[in-house]
Enzyme design. Structure first.
Site, PDB file in Angstrom:
ATOM      1  N   GLU A 163      -2.281  10.280   5.070  1.00  0.00           N
ATOM      2  CA  GLU A 163      -1.578   9.059   4.676  1.00  0.00           C
ATOM      3  C   GLU A 163      -0.532   8.683   5.731  1.00  0.00           C
ATOM      4  O   GLU A 163      -0.107   9.519   6.528  1.00  0.00           O
ATOM      5  CB  GLU A 163      -0.888   9.277   3.324  1.00  0.00           C
ATOM      6  N   TYR A 202      -8.850  -1.578  -4.615  1.00  0.00           N
ATOM      7  CA  TYR A 202     -10.019  -1.291  -3.778  1.00  0.00           C
ATOM      8  C   TYR A 202     -11.265  -1.635  -4.570  1.00  0.00           C
ATOM      9  O   TYR A 202     -11.540  -1.000  -5.592  1.00  0.00           O
ATOM     10  CB  TYR A 202     -10.063   0.193  -3.388  1.00  0.00           C
ATOM     11  N   HIS A 217      -8.611  10.877   7.185  1.00  0.00           N
ATOM     12  CA  HIS A 217      -7.234  10.496   7.534  1.00  0.00           C
ATOM     13  C   HIS A 217      -6.211  11.285   6.728  1.00  0.00           C
ATOM     14  O   HIS A 217      -6.544  11.939   5.728  1.00  0.00           O
ATOM     15  CB  HIS A 217      -7.011   8.994   7.288  1.00  0.00           C
ATOM     16  N   HIS A 267      -8.435  13.808   4.207  1.00  0.00           N
ATOM     17  CA  HIS A 267      -9.424  13.463   3.200  1.00  0.00           C
ATOM     18  C   HIS A 267     -10.282  12.278   3.653  1.00  0.00           C
ATOM     19  O   HIS A 267      -9.871  11.511   4.538  1.00  0.00           O
ATOM     20  CB  HIS A 267      -8.768  13.182   1.840  1.00  0.00           C
ATOM     21  N   SER A 307      -4.510   2.217  -5.785  1.00  0.00           N
ATOM     22  CA  SER A 307      -3.932   3.345  -5.062  1.00  0.00           C
ATOM     23  C   SER A 307      -2.574   2.968  -4.467  1.00  0.00           C
ATOM     24  O   SER A 307      -2.328   1.802  -4.150  1.00  0.00           O
ATOM     25  CB  SER A 307      -4.911   3.736  -3.950  1.00  0.00           C
ATOM     26  N   GLY A 311       0.803  -1.229   0.000  1.00  0.00           N
ATOM     27  CA  GLY A 311       0.000   0.000   0.000  1.00  0.00           C
ATOM     28  C   GLY A 311       0.829   1.269   0.000  1.00  0.00           C
ATOM     29  O   GLY A 311       0.349   2.331  -0.378  1.00  0.00           O
TER      30      GLY A 311
HETATM   31  C1  AKG Z   1      -6.427   7.247  -0.968  1.00  0.00           C
HETATM   32  O1  AKG Z   1      -6.358   6.719  -2.091  1.00  0.00           O
HETATM   33  O2  AKG Z   1      -5.503   7.918  -0.485  1.00  0.00           O
HETATM   34  C2  AKG Z   1      -7.644   7.113  -0.155  1.00  0.00           C
HETATM   35  O3  AKG Z   1      -7.676   7.539   0.950  1.00  0.00           O
HETATM   36  C3  AKG Z   1      -8.860   6.431  -0.731  1.00  0.00           C
HETATM   37  C4  AKG Z   1      -8.883   4.976  -0.497  1.00  0.00           C
HETATM   38  C5  AKG Z   1     -10.143   4.363  -1.053  1.00  0.00           C
HETATM   39  O4  AKG Z   1     -10.408   4.499  -2.255  1.00  0.00           O
HETATM   40  O5  AKG Z   1     -10.851   3.738  -0.277  1.00  0.00           O
END
Ligand code: AKG
Length: 385
Positions: free
Chosen positions: A249, A236, A247, A335, A347, A229
């Site tokens: 990152e 996802y 949150h 976000h 992601s 990740g």
């Molecule tokens: C990200 O991609 O940074 C997210 O926080 C979104 C994760 C998601 O799509 O559940």
């Protein structure tokens, strides 16, 4: 250094539509849009058609066959009036994509809202509308119960023409989206959604050299190990109402999110200027959690609605993220969001040079012993050598 200009703004979020020549250098383009994202929390990048032409769209049978959604979570939300805590319960089950789409019929969107909604209008018999009784992809109610590895190739050949969400057009209707967004916040605690989050993998072909989320040229290439990740991409698999709580990152890194196919995601972000006030507000809403852990928002279990934030003087940007588009998230840009239905996104985290200082001072959550801890000094010396 040159700066790219947004093509337009949507809900406080800058949207970029680069030409292929500007776009093809991921790292260089990220530097060009950096000053915008470091203020708005997130940006959208709509890739040029030359890039989309390099992709396998629609995905081939082999690509569909290899998708696995492992241990999805059922998200139980507790709360009301725009303030919720989620409890994620892992389901010990693996789905293939045929089964995941089949599951989406158990998590239907409500009817209503919008000019083209089914409310007040009789759909003609050729269209699939939200909330109707569409047959499952392989016409069997037992699809979900089968071993995901037991499906013959012919099933995926048949599925290849119906792999996408059945009614993407409904999400183009602003009235329909607004109805769904309000419905989401009003009924979040009613029925627990399912989310196939954080499954290691990529849907990009290995030979894609430009903006391949699973191998983006950036500072994290100089890490000595692969961290799921963080510098190794996650898939996802979304369903209606599947959410990601507020949150930042891990270690305040950047992230990038691409929707391969399916329903859009609704995103919210707090401009970095308001992030301290946002944190203070969240502490007030969740005092017991905040007392136990200063970094409680890293638990990714707390949701507050954009309306409540605005009421309390905290700006909240919002944008809908469609298939074949990118959202980039920035350090200190809190976000959150949710999925409007069946979809598949990819992601990963990444870092630009300016992150080295940020990463060196990022705070860790000590509740979990596997918190990400990249040694920024080592990374810097690996990067410079
Ligand atoms: C990200 O991609 O940074 C997210 O926080 C979104 C994760 C998601 O799509 O559940």
């Amino acid at each position: 250094m040159s700066t790219a200009e947004p093509s337009h703004w949507e809900g406080g979020v800058p949207v970029f539509r680069p030409k292929y020549d500007e776009f093809k250098d991921f790292y260089g383009y990220m530097k060009q849009v950096n000053s915008f994202g470091r203020k708005s929390g997130i940006v959208k990048v709509v890739p040029p058609k030359e890039w989309l032409e390099k992709l396998e769209v629609p995905p081939g049978v082999e690509t569909l066959q290899k998708i696995r959604i492992r241990s999805p979570i059922q998200q139980h939300f507790n709360g009301s009036k725009g303030v919720f805590v989620v409890q994620n319960v892992e389901k010990p089950k693996t789905y293939n994509i045929i089964q995941w789409k089949d599951l989406s019929y158990d998590y239907r969107l409500p009817e209503g809202g919008g000019d083209n909604s089914v409310a007040g209008r009789v759909p003609d018999d050729t269209e699939t509308t939200a909330g109707d009784k569409s047959p499952s992809p392989l016409k069997s109610s037992k699809v979900k119960l089968k071993n995901p590895d037991s499906f013959p190739r012919e099933d995926f050949e048949e599925f290849a023409s119906q792999y996408n969400h059945d009614n993407l057009a409904e999400f183009q209707d602003a009235g329909r989206r607004e109805f769904l967004e309000n419905y989401f916040w009003k009924t979040l605690a009613f029925t627990p959604p399912m989310y196939g989050a954080d499954t290691l993998g990529s849907l990009f072909k290995d030979d894609l050299k430009v903006w391949n989320v699973s191998k983006l040229p950036n500072l994290l290439d100089h890490m000595e190990t692969k961290v799921p990740g963080v510098n190794d991409s996650y898939l996802y698999a979304g369903l209606w109402k599947a959410s990601f709580a507020w949150h930042l990152e891990d270690q305040d890194l950047y992230s990038i999110n691409y929707i391969h196919f399916g329903a859009p995601k609704q995103w919210y972000s707090v401009p970095q200027e308001d992030s301290d006030r946002f944190y203070a507000f969240m502490k007030e809403q969740f005092p017991e959690h905040a007392a136990k852990c200063d970094e409680f928002l890293r638990h990714k279990t707390f949701l507050v609605s954009p309306k409540l934030l605005e009421k309390n003087g905290i700006r909240c940007n919002k944008i809908t993220h469609y298939q074949h588009e990118f959202i980039i998230t920035y350090p200190y840009g809190y976000h959150a969001g949710f999925n409007y239905g069946y979809n598949l996104a990819e992601s990963v985290n990444f870092a630009l040079e300016d992150w080295l200082e940020i990463g060196a001072t990022a705070k860790k959550c000590l509740c979990v012993d596997d918190a990400v801890g990249i040694d920024t000094e080592k990374l810097k010396s690996n990067w410079l050598s």
